[in-house]
Design a protein around this motif. Structure first.
Motif, PDB file in Angstrom:
ATOM      1  N   ARG A  52     -51.427 -67.783 -16.195  1.00 25.23           N
ATOM      2  CA  ARG A  52     -50.072 -68.478 -16.997  1.00 25.23           C
ATOM      3  C   ARG A  52     -49.700 -69.981 -16.846  1.00 25.23           C
ATOM      4  O   ARG A  52     -49.268 -70.841 -18.157  1.00 25.23           O
ATOM      5  CB  ARG A  52     -48.894 -67.804 -16.069  1.00 25.23           C
ATOM      6  CG  ARG A  52     -49.045 -66.753 -17.020  1.00 25.23           C
ATOM      7  CD  ARG A  52     -48.111 -65.409 -16.121  1.00 25.23           C
ATOM      8  NE  ARG A  52     -47.952 -64.184 -16.570  1.00 25.23           N
ATOM      9  CZ  ARG A  52     -47.539 -63.078 -15.969  1.00 25.23           C
ATOM     10  NH1 ARG A  52     -46.559 -63.428 -15.067  1.00 25.23           N
ATOM     11  NH2 ARG A  52     -47.050 -62.024 -16.209  1.00 25.23           N
ATOM     12  N   ARG A  53     -49.473 -70.335 -16.297  1.00 25.77           N
ATOM     13  CA  ARG A  53     -49.239 -72.154 -15.603  1.00 25.77           C
ATOM     14  C   ARG A  53     -50.664 -72.608 -16.232  1.00 25.77           C
ATOM     15  O   ARG A  53     -50.615 -74.149 -15.996  1.00 25.77           O
ATOM     16  CB  ARG A  53     -49.004 -72.218 -14.778  1.00 25.77           C
ATOM     17  CG  ARG A  53     -47.955 -71.794 -14.117  1.00 25.77           C
ATOM     18  CD  ARG A  53     -47.695 -72.054 -12.358  1.00 25.77           C
ATOM     19  NE  ARG A  53     -45.622 -71.002 -12.390  1.00 25.77           N
ATOM     20  CZ  ARG A  53     -45.526 -71.116 -11.457  1.00 25.77           C
ATOM     21  NH1 ARG A  53     -45.744 -71.851 -10.665  1.00 25.77           N
ATOM     22  NH2 ARG A  53     -44.212 -70.677 -10.804  1.00 25.77           N
ATOM     23  N   ARG A  54     -51.911 -72.418 -16.130  1.00 24.77           N
ATOM     24  CA  ARG A  54     -53.108 -73.293 -16.441  1.00 24.77           C
ATOM     25  C   ARG A  54     -53.138 -73.763 -15.038  1.00 24.77           C
ATOM     26  O   ARG A  54     -53.456 -75.372 -15.444  1.00 24.77           O
ATOM     27  CB  ARG A  54     -53.141 -73.750 -17.798  1.00 24.77           C
ATOM     28  CG  ARG A  54     -53.222 -72.951 -18.725  1.00 24.77           C
ATOM     29  CD  ARG A  54     -52.750 -73.448 -20.821  1.00 24.77           C
ATOM     30  NE  ARG A  54     -54.162 -74.047 -20.489  1.00 24.77           N
ATOM     31  CZ  ARG A  54     -55.516 -73.249 -21.321  1.00 24.77           C
ATOM     32  NH1 ARG A  54     -55.130 -72.163 -21.726  1.00 24.77           N
ATOM     33  NH2 ARG A  54     -56.437 -73.998 -21.079  1.00 24.77           N
ATOM     34  N   ARG A  55     -53.950 -73.227 -13.984  1.00 22.79           N
ATOM     35  CA  ARG A  55     -53.142 -74.332 -12.854  1.00 22.79           C
ATOM     36  C   ARG A  55     -54.032 -73.711 -12.081  1.00 22.79           C
ATOM     37  O   ARG A  55     -54.305 -72.579 -11.792  1.00 22.79           O
ATOM     38  CB  ARG A  55     -51.639 -74.372 -12.307  1.00 22.79           C
ATOM     39  CG  ARG A  55     -51.772 -75.835 -11.191  1.00 22.79           C
ATOM     40  CD  ARG A  55     -50.254 -75.921 -10.886  1.00 22.79           C
ATOM     41  NE  ARG A  55     -49.919 -74.475 -10.063  1.00 22.79           N
ATOM     42  CZ  ARG A  55     -47.936 -74.704  -9.555  1.00 22.79           C
ATOM     43  NH1 ARG A  55     -47.500 -76.042  -9.663  1.00 22.79           N
ATOM     44  NH2 ARG A  55     -48.242 -73.930  -8.580  1.00 22.79           N
ATOM     45  N   LEU A  56     -55.330 -74.727 -11.404  1.00 28.03           N
ATOM     46  CA  LEU A  56     -55.906 -74.231  -9.987  1.00 28.03           C
ATOM     47  C   LEU A  56     -55.546 -75.374  -8.950  1.00 28.03           C
ATOM     48  O   LEU A  56     -55.387 -76.606  -8.967  1.00 28.03           O
ATOM     49  CB  LEU A  56     -57.505 -74.771 -10.694  1.00 28.03           C
ATOM     50  CG  LEU A  56     -57.776 -74.551  -9.152  1.00 28.03           C
ATOM     51  CD1 LEU A  56     -58.837 -73.011  -9.384  1.00 28.03           C
ATOM     52  CD2 LEU A  56     -59.711 -75.329  -9.480  1.00 28.03           C
ATOM     53  N   THR A  57     -55.540 -74.124  -8.007  1.00 21.18           N
ATOM     54  CA  THR A  57     -55.342 -74.771  -6.260  1.00 21.18           C
ATOM     55  C   THR A  57     -55.734 -74.989  -5.429  1.00 21.18           C
ATOM     56  O   THR A  57     -56.985 -73.474  -5.390  1.00 21.18           O
ATOM     57  CB  THR A  57     -53.804 -74.132  -6.640  1.00 21.18           C
ATOM     58  OG1 THR A  57     -52.553 -74.542  -7.193  1.00 21.18           O
ATOM     59  CG2 THR A  57     -52.970 -74.510  -4.416  1.00 21.18           C
TER      60      THR A  57
END
Length: 242
Positions: free
Chosen positions: A149-154
């Motif tokens: 949803r946030r297009r974020r990789l952690t």
């Protein structure tokens, strides 16, 4: 246990094979719809959701089976099992896997093994579908989390890792089909990476993605090369609620 409710399309021009497979599978709760020609199969597959799996026979010297597989993969991710008449048809089997087939059998095959492969491929496809559930927008692997949803990789330390548009699309495609060999053609279609008319553009994106998620990019443990097919995301993937 039997797998009631599985519906397969069997494309094979051998009437004896159609009858034998249909009779055996029906005794084990699997419904078989036979087709003798590519045109019959195309008509039956106008709505691929009518079936859970396609068993597709590759005839020596004919590209009809592979062409049908290409057509299916252009519009559907329905599981496909290839059958071939001769062990020497290795090139067709490899090409079929590159085009997105999920498994293959060499004739003469045992009905028990065929049924077992149908169940395994169907179960794996159902698991992939659950992974794509909208109720779980995040995918977790080896401590990494991709929030779609946030297009974020952690990363495992909780630090955000920047991904290019192509790297993000490639990782998302892998996470939708973990531990399954994916061809370069499939990855090109799934990621819409078309900077290069050749499939080497996928190889470049793979190298870049490996540098960001692999501990040792030169000795990858997450994204492995599947010789003669393409690549496989080798580690388990879980859905995460966050």
């Amino acid at each position: 246990m039997p797998a009631p409710g599985i519906r397969i399309l069997l494309l094979d021009d051998d009437a004896d094979v159609q009858r034998t497979v249909s009779d055996y599978f029906s005794e084990h709760g699997v419904s078989v719809t036979p087709a003798a020609t590519r045109l019959q199969a195309q008509a039956l597959l106008a709505d691929p959701t009518e079936f859970d799996l396609v068993a597709l026979n590759l005839r020596p010297g004919s590209e009809n089976g592979l062409e049908l597989l290409r057509e299916l993969r252009a519009r559907s991710d329905i599981p496909v099992i290839l059958t071939t008449a001769h062990r020497r048809d290795e090139l067709d089997r490899v090409l079929g896997l590159e085009l997105g087939a999920d498994d293959y059998l060499v004739k003469p095959y045992g009905l028990r093994e065929f049924l077992a492969r149908v169940r395994v491929v169907h179960r794996r496809a159902a698991g992939h579908a659950r992974h794509r559930s909208r109720d779980a927008p995040c995918r977790r692997f080896e401590g990494w989390v991709l929030n779609r949803r946030r297009r974020r990789l952690t990363n495992p330390a909780g630090v955000d890792v920047d991904l290019s548009k192509g790297e993000y699309a490639l990782l998302a495609a892998f996470l939708d089909a973990p531990q399954r060999p994916l061809s370069r053609e499939y990855l090109l279609q799934a990621t819409h990476i078309h900077e290069d008319v050749f499939d080497r553009s996928i190889d470049v994106q793979i190298l870049r993605l490996r540098r960001k998620i692999e501990t040792e990019p030169s000795q990858p443990a997450v994204i492995l090369t599947e010789r003669g097919v393409g690549y496989v995301f080798a580690v388990p993937v879980e859905c995460a609620a966050r």
